[in-house]
Design a protein around this motif. Structure first.
Motif: not given
Length: 193
Positions: A6-7, A9-11, A14
Motif C-alpha cells: 500500500a505504501e 502504491d501511494s507513489y 509520482c
C-alpha cells in the motif's frame, strides 16, 4: 527500510528528480522510476536492482552504493563528482514498465532531447533496448553505440539493470557500463573486494 504494498502504491504516478551534475559527463537513462525509487527519491533504488553493483564492479564508483533507503550524501557525491547523471525516458513511476503507453515513450524522447541539448553530456546511455526502440522510433535498433542525433554527444543503448532482465548478468552489465563510462572519460577504479 521496507515498504508495504500500500505504501509503494501511494507513489504510483509520482516523478523523481533527475540527477544532473555540472558538468554532466555521462547520463544514464532508465526506462521509468519504479515505485521504490519514487518512495526514496533515489534512482534504481529497489533492492535487487543491479545498477549500483554493476557500477561498482566496473570500477565506476569506488564504493558500492546502497540506494534502497535513499541516497547517502557520500554516495551521491561519488556520482556527482564523477559527472554521472541519471534520468528516465518516462518520468512517471509505475510498478512495471509495461504500464507505460507509447505516447509516454514519445513524450519522454522529446523531454530527453531538450534535456540533452541543454546539458550537453559527453555520453548518453539508454538502459533498455525495448524502451529505446519505442521512444526513438528505432524498431530494429540493437544494443551498443548508436548514431547520435546530438552533436558532441555519443549515444549508447545498454541492458537494463532490473533484476527482471535475465538476459544480462551482473558481469555483462559491469563490462558494458564500464566501456560506456570510459567513452565518457570516466576512469575506472579498482574495486576492493
Amino acid at each position: 527500510m521496507g515498504f508495504t504494498r500500500a505504501e509503494l502504491d501511494s507513489y504510483r504516478d509520482c516523478t523523481v528528480s533527475d540527477l544532473l551534475p555540472d558538468p554532466l559527463r555521462l547520463l544514464f537513462v532508465g526506462i521509468n522510476p519504479g515505485l521504490w525509487t519514487a518512495a526514496t527519491g533515489a534512482h534504481f533504488a529497489r533492492p535487487g536492482n543491479r545498477f549500483y553493483p554493476a557500477l561498482y564492479r566496473a570500477g565506476i564508483t569506488d564504493t558500492l552504493i546502497h540506494a534502497a533507503d535513499g541516497y547517502d550524501p557520500a554516495d551521491l557525491d561519488q556520482l556527482m563528482s564523477r559527472g554521472i547523471g541519471i534520468s528516465n525516458v518516462c518520468p512517471r513511476a509505475t510498478a512495471r514498465a509495461d504500464e507505460l503507453t507509447l505516447d509516454e515513450f514519445h513524450e519522454g524522447a522529446q523531454r530527453l532531447d531538450a534535456l540533452i541539448r541543454e546539458k550537453r553530456p559527453a555520453v548518453v546511455a539508454v538502459l533498455g533496448i525495448t524502451a529505446y526502440r519505442a521512444a526513438f522510433d528505432r524498431p530494429k535498433a540493437t544494443a551498443g553505440k548508436q548514431e547520435s542525433p546530438w552533436s558532441g554527444t555519443e549515444l549508447y543503448v545498454a541492458p537494463n539493470p532490473s533484476g527482471l532482465n535475465a538476459h544480462s548478468s551482473l558481469d555483462n552489465l559491469a563490462q558494458t557500463y564500464g566501456e560506456i563510462a570510459r567513452a565518457a572519460g570516466i576512469a575506472a577504479h579498482v574495486p576492493e573486494d
